[in-house]
Write a protein that holds these residues in place. Structure first.
Motif, PDB file in Angstrom:
ATOM      1  N   ILE A   1      -1.012  13.849   6.148  1.00 15.16           N
ATOM      2  CA  ILE A   1      -1.898  13.501   7.269  1.00 15.16           C
ATOM      3  C   ILE A   1      -2.610  12.180   6.987  1.00 15.16           C
ATOM      4  O   ILE A   1      -2.738  11.327   7.868  1.00 15.16           O
ATOM      5  N   VAL A   2      -3.059  11.996   5.728  1.00 14.22           N
ATOM      6  CA  VAL A   2      -3.708  10.738   5.338  1.00 14.22           C
ATOM      7  C   VAL A   2      -2.737   9.574   5.507  1.00 14.22           C
ATOM      8  O   VAL A   2      -3.092   8.513   6.037  1.00 14.22           O
ATOM      9  N   TYR A   3      -1.501   9.756   5.037  1.00 16.23           N
ATOM     10  CA  TYR A   3      -0.474   8.712   5.142  1.00 16.23           C
ATOM     11  C   TYR A   3      -0.210   8.352   6.601  1.00 16.23           C
ATOM     12  O   TYR A   3      -0.123   7.166   6.954  1.00 16.23           O
ATOM     13  N   ALA A   4      -0.090   9.366   7.451  1.00 12.11           N
ATOM     14  CA  ALA A   4       0.165   9.114   8.873  1.00 12.11           C
ATOM     15  C   ALA A   4      -0.999   8.350   9.506  1.00 12.11           C
ATOM     16  O   ALA A   4      -0.786   7.400  10.276  1.00 12.11           O
ATOM     17  N   CYS A   5      -2.235   8.738   9.172  1.00 16.91           N
ATOM     18  CA  CYS A   5      -3.416   8.062   9.722  1.00 16.91           C
ATOM     19  C   CYS A   5      -3.503   6.616   9.234  1.00 16.91           C
ATOM     20  O   CYS A   5      -3.813   5.706  10.023  1.00 16.91           O
TER      21      CYS A   5
ATOM     22  N   TRP B   1       0.820  -1.209   0.000  1.00 18.93           N
ATOM     23  CA  TRP B   1       0.000   0.000   0.000  1.00 18.93           C
ATOM     24  C   TRP B   1       0.855   1.262   0.000  1.00 18.93           C
ATOM     25  O   TRP B   1       0.478   2.289  -0.592  1.00 18.93           O
ATOM     26  N   ARG B   2       2.048   1.200   0.620  1.00 19.12           N
ATOM     27  CA  ARG B   2       2.942   2.361   0.584  1.00 19.12           C
ATOM     28  C   ARG B   2       3.477   2.600  -0.827  1.00 19.12           C
ATOM     29  O   ARG B   2       3.636   3.744  -1.256  1.00 19.12           O
ATOM     30  N   SER B   3       3.752   1.507  -1.533  1.00 20.96           N
ATOM     31  CA  SER B   3       4.227   1.644  -2.910  1.00 20.96           C
ATOM     32  C   SER B   3       3.149   2.257  -3.801  1.00 20.96           C
ATOM     33  O   SER B   3       3.416   3.145  -4.621  1.00 20.96           O
TER      34      SER B   3
ATOM     35  N   LEU C   1       5.880  14.451   0.154  1.00 22.78           N
ATOM     36  CA  LEU C   1       4.802  15.038   0.941  1.00 22.78           C
ATOM     37  C   LEU C   1       5.238  16.239   1.765  1.00 22.78           C
ATOM     38  O   LEU C   1       4.476  17.202   1.925  1.00 22.78           O
ATOM     39  N   LEU C   2       6.465  16.216   2.297  1.00 25.12           N
ATOM     40  CA  LEU C   2       6.930  17.300   3.164  1.00 25.12           C
ATOM     41  C   LEU C   2       8.009  18.162   2.524  1.00 25.12           C
ATOM     42  O   LEU C   2       7.925  19.391   2.572  1.00 25.12           O
ATOM     43  N   VAL C   3       9.032  17.521   1.933  1.00 21.21           N
ATOM     44  CA  VAL C   3      10.140  18.299   1.357  1.00 21.21           C
ATOM     45  C   VAL C   3       9.651  19.151   0.187  1.00 21.21           C
ATOM     46  O   VAL C   3      10.138  20.258  -0.030  1.00 21.21           O
ATOM     47  N   ILE C   4       8.679  18.645  -0.577  1.00 26.74           N
ATOM     48  CA  ILE C   4       8.053  19.449  -1.624  1.00 26.74           C
ATOM     49  C   ILE C   4       6.824  20.174  -1.088  1.00 26.74           C
ATOM     50  O   ILE C   4       6.577  21.332  -1.411  1.00 26.74           O
ATOM     51  N   GLY C   5       6.063  19.501  -0.224  1.00 28.82           N
ATOM     52  CA  GLY C   5       4.805  20.060   0.263  1.00 28.82           C
ATOM     53  C   GLY C   5       4.958  21.354   1.041  1.00 28.82           C
ATOM     54  O   GLY C   5       4.216  22.326   0.803  1.00 28.82           O
ATOM     55  N   ILE C   6       5.916  21.414   1.970  1.00 31.00           N
ATOM     56  CA  ILE C   6       6.070  22.609   2.814  1.00 31.00           C
ATOM     57  C   ILE C   6       6.485  23.835   2.001  1.00 31.00           C
ATOM     58  O   ILE C   6       5.816  24.877   2.067  1.00 31.00           O
TER      59      ILE C   6
END
Length: 312
Positions: A139-143, A104-106, A248-253
Motif C-alpha cells: 500500500i505504501v509503494y502504491a501511494c 527510490w524503487r531500487s 510484497l504480494l507473491v510472498i505477502g499474501i
C-alpha cells in the motif's frame, strides 16, 4: 500428444499477442497522462505480468502448500533480473534512464529484500506478521508511486496526440492483455510439461526449465516487445516493478494466509543471489544514468551458473 502441441502453440501465440498490445496500451496511457514510461512499467505493466506468480502462490497457500511461494517469488526475481533484464540489456542497453523513478524503487526493493533476508536467516520462515507488513508496504509503494508521478515528470506529448487516446479503451486492453498473458503462460507450462514427459525428459529438468521460466514468460515477452518498440524504460520498469511485487504480494499474501516455511537453499542461495543480481542491474545504472552490455553479459553468466548449480 497432438492436443498438447496445439495448446502449447496457442499459449505461445497468446503470450506474444498479449505482450505486444500490453506495451502499446501502457505507453499510450503514459502519453495521455504525462507519466514517465518507467512509472507505467513499474506499476500497471508489472502488475499484469506478475499475475501468474501472484495467483499460483495464493492458490498454493489456500491449498496448504505455502512453502512453494518463497521459491516461486525469489526464483522469479532471479529470472526476471538475470535472464530477462540481462538479455535485453545485452541486446540493447537502456540509454537516458529516468533516474528519479529508478532510484527510490531500487532503495525500496533493497530495504524490503534485506529485511526478508534477515528474518529468513533468523527464523527460517515468513510468519503471518511478516505477511501483514509486506501487504502494508505494498500500500505504501502504491501511494508513493501515485504521489511521486507528477514530480518524476512526463513526456512532452502534443495535446492533439493526447486527445486521440481513450484511457478507458487502453485500460480495457491492458486487462484483456493481462488475461491473455496469464492463460497463455498456463497453457505453455502445462502442455510443455506434458510434451516433455511424453518424450522422456527427467522431472528435474522440467522443473528448472518449463516451470521456472513459465511464470516469468509474461515479463520476458513484455520486455522484448518494449525493446523492439524502442520503449526500453518500460521493460526496465517492468522488471523492477515485478520484482517488488514478487516480494510484497507473491510472498505477502501466502505469508498472511498461512505463513511460509523456508528451505535451506532458499535462505542460503536464492535470497542472497536476488540481492546480488539486482545490485548488478541497478547500481551501475544509478551511477552512470545508463546501462551497458557488460551488465547484461554478467547477469546472463550468473543465471547460467545458477541453473547449472541448481541442476547438479
Amino acid at each position: 500428444m497432438v492436443q498438447a502441441v496445439i495448446l502449447f502453440v496457442v499459449g505461445l501465440i497468446l503470450i506474444c499477442l498479449g505482450g505486444d498490445r500490453l506495451v502499446d496500451a501502457a505507453v499510450a496511457i503514459a502519453k495521455k497522462l504525462g507519466i514517465p514510461q518507467i512509472v507505467v512499467g513499474a506499476t500497471i505493466v508489472s502488475l499484469g505480468t506478475t499475475l501468474p506468480e501472484i495467483l499460483v502462490s495464493t492458490t498454493a497457500a489456500f491449498d496448504g502448500s505455502a512453502a512453494i511461494a518463497a521459491g516461486n517469488a525469489f526464483g522469479s526475481i532471479i529470472c526476471n533480473t538475470a535472464l530477462i533484464a540481462g538479455l535485453t540489456q545485452t541486446i540493447r542497453p537502456t540509454k537516458q534512464v529516468e533516474r528519479a523513478s529508478l532510484s527510490w524503487r531500487s532503495i525500496f526493493f533493497f530495504v524490503v529484500l534485506v529485511g526478508l533476508n534477515v528474518v529468513g536467516f533468523l527464523t527460517g520462515a515468513f510468519g503471518r506478521p511478516v505477511g501483514v507488513v509486506l501487504l502494508g508496504l505494498f500500500i505504501v509503494y502504491a501511494c508513493l508511486t501515485v504521489m511521486r508521478a507528477p514530480a518524476e515528470g512526463g513526456g512532452e506529448e502534443k495535446e492533439e496526440d493526447k486527445e486521440n487516446i481513450s484511457i478507458l479503451k487502453q485500460i480495457l486492453i491492458l486487462i484483456a492483455c493481462a488475461v491473455c498473458l496469464f492463460v497463455g503462460a498456463n497453457l505453455l507450462v502445462d502442455n510443455g510439461i506434458l510434451i516433455a514427459e511424453a518424450v522422456g525428459v527427467p522431472e528435474r529438468v522440467i522443473a528448472v526449465t518449463f516451470i521456472a521460466l513459465g511464470t516469468s514468460l509474461p515479463e520476458l515477452m513484455t520486455s522484448v516487445m518494449s525493446l523492439i518498440k524502442g520503449y526500453g524504460n518500460v521493460g526496465l520498469g517492468n522488471v523492477i516493478g515485478a520484482n517488488l511485487l514478487n516480494m510484497l504480494l507473491v510472498i505477502g499474501i501466502p505469508s498472511a494466509v498461512a505463513g511460509i516455511p523456508l528451505e535451506e537453499s532458499t535462505i542460503r542461495v536464492d535470497m542472497p543471489l536476488a540481492c546480488l543480481v539486482m545490485a548488478v542491474l541497478t547500481l551501475p545504472i544509478l551511477i552512470r544514468k545508463k546501462s551497458s552490455r557488460v551488465q547484461g553479459v554478467a547477469l546472463l553468466g550468473i543465471y547460467a551458473v545458477y541453473c547449472i548449480v541448481s541442476f547438479i
